[in-house]
Write a protein that holds these residues in place. Structure first.
Motif, mmCIF file in Angstrom:
data_model
loop_
_atom_site.group_PDB
_atom_site.id
_atom_site.type_symbol
_atom_site.label_atom_id
_atom_site.label_comp_id
_atom_site.label_asym_id
_atom_site.label_seq_id
_atom_site.Cartn_x
_atom_site.Cartn_y
_atom_site.Cartn_z
ATOM 1 N N ALA A 1 4.541 -3.397 3.157
ATOM 2 C CA ALA A 1 4.342 -1.945 2.999
ATOM 3 C C ALA A 1 5.647 -1.271 2.615
ATOM 4 O O ALA A 1 5.683 -0.412 1.713
ATOM 5 C CB ALA A 1 3.791 -1.350 4.304
ATOM 6 N N ASP A 2 6.741 -1.648 3.278
ATOM 7 C CA ASP A 2 8.048 -1.064 2.964
ATOM 8 C C ASP A 2 8.461 -1.340 1.515
ATOM 9 O O ASP A 2 9.005 -0.464 0.821
ATOM 10 C CB ASP A 2 9.126 -1.617 3.906
ATOM 11 C CG ASP A 2 8.963 -1.127 5.345
ATOM 12 O OD1 ASP A 2 8.213 -0.141 5.548
ATOM 13 O OD2 ASP A 2 9.561 -1.729 6.255
ATOM 14 N N GLU B 1 2.900 7.124 0.757
ATOM 15 C CA GLU B 1 3.387 5.903 1.395
ATOM 16 C C GLU B 1 2.244 5.125 2.041
ATOM 17 O O GLU B 1 1.326 5.710 2.618
ATOM 18 C CB GLU B 1 4.437 6.250 2.466
ATOM 19 C CG GLU B 1 5.774 6.670 1.896
ATOM 20 C CD GLU B 1 6.895 6.509 2.912
ATOM 21 O OE1 GLU B 1 6.607 6.279 4.107
ATOM 22 O OE2 GLU B 1 8.065 6.606 2.502
ATOM 23 N N LEU B 2 2.342 3.793 1.935
ATOM 24 C CA LEU B 2 1.421 2.917 2.657
ATOM 25 C C LEU B 2 2.019 2.563 4.009
ATOM 26 O O LEU B 2 3.235 2.610 4.195
ATOM 27 C CB LEU B 2 1.174 1.629 1.865
ATOM 28 C CG LEU B 2 0.454 1.735 0.525
ATOM 29 C CD1 LEU B 2 0.146 0.342 -0.004
ATOM 30 C CD2 LEU B 2 -0.824 2.545 0.632
ATOM 31 N N LYS B 3 1.154 2.181 4.942
ATOM 32 C CA LYS B 3 1.602 1.724 6.255
ATOM 33 C C LYS B 3 1.093 0.313 6.494
ATOM 34 O O LYS B 3 0.067 -0.086 5.942
ATOM 35 C CB LYS B 3 1.074 2.660 7.343
ATOM 36 C CG LYS B 3 1.609 4.084 7.234
ATOM 37 C CD LYS B 3 1.034 4.962 8.323
ATOM 38 C CE LYS B 3 1.527 6.394 8.159
ATOM 39 N NZ LYS B 3 0.930 7.291 9.165
ATOM 40 N N ALA B 4 1.812 -0.435 7.319
ATOM 41 C CA ALA B 4 1.320 -1.761 7.726
ATOM 42 C C ALA B 4 -0.033 -1.582 8.402
ATOM 43 O O ALA B 4 -0.230 -0.633 9.169
ATOM 44 C CB ALA B 4 2.312 -2.408 8.682
ATOM 45 N N ASP B 5 -0.962 -2.487 8.113
ATOM 46 C CA ASP B 5 -2.302 -2.315 8.655
ATOM 47 C C ASP B 5 -3.072 -3.623 8.580
ATOM 48 O O ASP B 5 -2.792 -4.478 7.728
ATOM 49 C CB ASP B 5 -3.053 -1.235 7.855
ATOM 50 C CG ASP B 5 -4.333 -0.781 8.542
ATOM 51 O OD1 ASP B 5 -4.334 -0.662 9.783
ATOM 52 O OD2 ASP B 5 -5.327 -0.543 7.837
ATOM 53 N N ASN C 1 6.397 0.778 -0.864
ATOM 54 C CA ASN C 1 6.857 2.171 -0.807
ATOM 55 C C ASN C 1 8.176 2.357 -1.549
ATOM 56 O O ASN C 1 8.384 3.369 -2.237
ATOM 57 C CB ASN C 1 7.002 2.621 0.650
ATOM 58 C CG ASN C 1 5.662 2.695 1.358
ATOM 59 O OD1 ASN C 1 4.615 2.860 0.725
ATOM 60 N ND2 ASN C 1 5.670 2.543 2.669
ATOM 61 N N PHE D 1 -4.922 6.171 5.150
ATOM 62 C CA PHE D 1 -3.798 6.983 5.612
ATOM 63 C C PHE D 1 -3.529 8.221 4.754
ATOM 64 O O PHE D 1 -2.896 9.162 5.210
ATOM 65 C CB PHE D 1 -2.524 6.130 5.690
ATOM 66 C CG PHE D 1 -2.598 5.048 6.726
ATOM 67 C CD1 PHE D 1 -2.648 5.352 8.080
ATOM 68 C CD2 PHE D 1 -2.652 3.711 6.354
ATOM 69 C CE1 PHE D 1 -2.735 4.355 9.042
ATOM 70 C CE2 PHE D 1 -2.741 2.695 7.309
ATOM 71 C CZ PHE D 1 -2.784 3.022 8.656
ATOM 72 N N ASN D 2 -4.018 8.214 3.515
ATOM 73 C CA ASN D 2 -3.645 9.285 2.585
ATOM 74 C C ASN D 2 -4.820 10.011 1.959
ATOM 75 O O ASN D 2 -4.633 10.820 1.048
ATOM 76 C CB ASN D 2 -2.762 8.709 1.467
ATOM 77 C CG ASN D 2 -1.520 8.021 2.025
ATOM 78 O OD1 ASN D 2 -0.862 8.552 2.916
ATOM 79 N ND2 ASN D 2 -1.230 6.835 1.531
ATOM 80 N N GLN E 1 4.397 -5.034 7.681
ATOM 81 C CA GLN E 1 5.343 -3.916 7.587
ATOM 82 C C GLN E 1 6.311 -4.124 6.433
ATOM 83 O O GLN E 1 6.613 -3.194 5.674
ATOM 84 C CB GLN E 1 6.128 -3.778 8.903
ATOM 85 C CG GLN E 1 7.009 -2.529 8.952
ATOM 86 C CD GLN E 1 6.202 -1.247 8.899
ATOM 87 O OE1 GLN E 1 5.315 -1.039 9.730
ATOM 88 N NE2 GLN E 1 6.464 -0.388 7.921
#
Length: 359
Positions: A247-248, A286-290, A251, A278-279, A244
């Motif tokens: 990713a933050d 934006e990316l997300k934790a994954d 972003n 996700f996109n 996370q």
């Protein structure tokens, strides 16, 4: 305006002739003294630099993203209990518990139920039992031992250098990046081998964020493309993880107009897997934790979502990695750059020189 259609390429379109003497057999004494060919992906223009010049191409507010996977000593030498014949086992990835996906030499002599002993002349300290078969001759092997597996592996295993490297590696750490932390790869994310702690400190001092993710390099590294129609090639799955926090940070850099610069194709594969997940095909979202498994195949026609520039090494002819780079630069630009590198006697592959590719 109509979108330009990507030509349908075949395997032969990514071939090139490389003199054997340009395959680097040992790492340079100083990691960041490698040469670096800088390529503009749009114009095809290139210039000859050294890796320490990378500072000139990273700007305050950019993000440098790196794969912190660590190579395990995945090559084991054992013997058949009945004949005492030598066996080589390469661990590719942990499937579950003590069962691993492996490559065995000679694989044909090891059907399901076969066993392999490991240790030294005086004592067997671990046994492996073949419990399943994989595509392309691989085997599932379940290991039986007392103690902690990774500690035994440190004693029994060797660093799994690629087959084109014939020299013995004096210092095993030279096949690890200086920021490697998370054990699990069967091969090094080699673009990262050029970084030194001192150069990374200079990058941070310039105002560039350094961000880590994990992708464990597996079977795909060892598997050639056999289909002339590259659309029929199936990539092997590799485990990845983006936290996370990472990713933050990515972003935040994107929002503030900074570029996302990837160190190596494994970092690219992770970022673009998550970007597409996700996109869709949308760039700059934006990316997300994954975390999970990726078999993404990046080839010409690919829609880039996340990566703006990257560091990479020079890759094998007809490999998926050449195709990945060509997806960013165009086939003609990358093959022209390779032809220049060969003419100028750059060093190729894992212990070789670097490229920095940007727009």
């Amino acid at each position: 305006m109509t979108e330009e259609k990507t030509p349908h390429y075949t395997l032969s379109d990514f071939d090139y002739d490389l003199p054997k003497e340009l395959i680097a057999q040992t790492p340079l004494k100083q990691r960041d003294s490698s040469r670096m060919l800088v390529l503009n992906a749009d114009s095809g223009a290139y210039e000859d630099k050294h890796f320490y010049d990378i500072l000139d191409y990273l700007n305050p507010g950019d993000a440098l993203v790196m794969n912190n996977s660590r190579v395990i000593p995945a090559r084991l030498h054992g013997w058949r209990p009945d004949t005492k014949g030598h066996v080589e086992v390469l661990l590719l990835r942990q499937d579950h518990g003590d069962v691993w996906e492996t490559l065995i030499k000679p694989a044909k002599k090891f059907p399901i139920g076969s066993t392999i002993d490991f240790g030294d002349e005086n004592q067997t300290v671990m046994t492996g039992e073949v419990v399943g078969e994989l595509e392309h001759g691989g085997r599932y092997v379940e290991f039986h031992y007392d103690g902690i597996f990774m500690e035994l592996l440190d004693k029994l295993g060797e660093m799994p250098l690629p087959p084109y490297i014939k020299e013995k590696l004096a210092d095993q750490e030279r096949y690890q990046t200086v920021y490697s932390k998370v054990e699990g790869s069967a091969a090094a994310p080699t673009a990262g081998l050029h970084w030194t702690p001192e150069l990374l400190d200079k990058v941070r001092a310039k105002g560039v964020k350094t961000i880590e993710l994990t992708l464990h390099v597996g079977l795909g590294t060892f598997r050639p493309v056999e289909e002339e129609d590259i659309d029929h090639h199936k990539m092997h799955s590799e485990f990845y993880q983006l936290s996370q926090r990472a990713a933050d940070e990515i972003n935040q850099v994107r929002k503030q107009g900074g570029k996302i610069v990837a160190t190596g194709t494994t970092t690219i594969r992770t970022l673009e897997t998550i970007g597409h997940k996700f996109n869709g095909d949308q760039y700059g979202q934006e990316l997300k934790a994954d975390s999970g498994w990726t078999d993404i195949f990046i080839k010409p026609g690919f829609k880039w979502t996340t990566v703006d520039a990257f560091i990479t090494n020079f890759h094998l002819p007809k490999s998926t990695l050449v195709m990945l780079v060509a997806a960013f630069t165009g086939r003609e630009n990358i093959l022209n750059a390779y032809a220049h590198a060969i003419k100028e006697k750059y060093r190729f592959f894992s212990f070789g020189d670097a490229m920095f590719i940007h727009r």
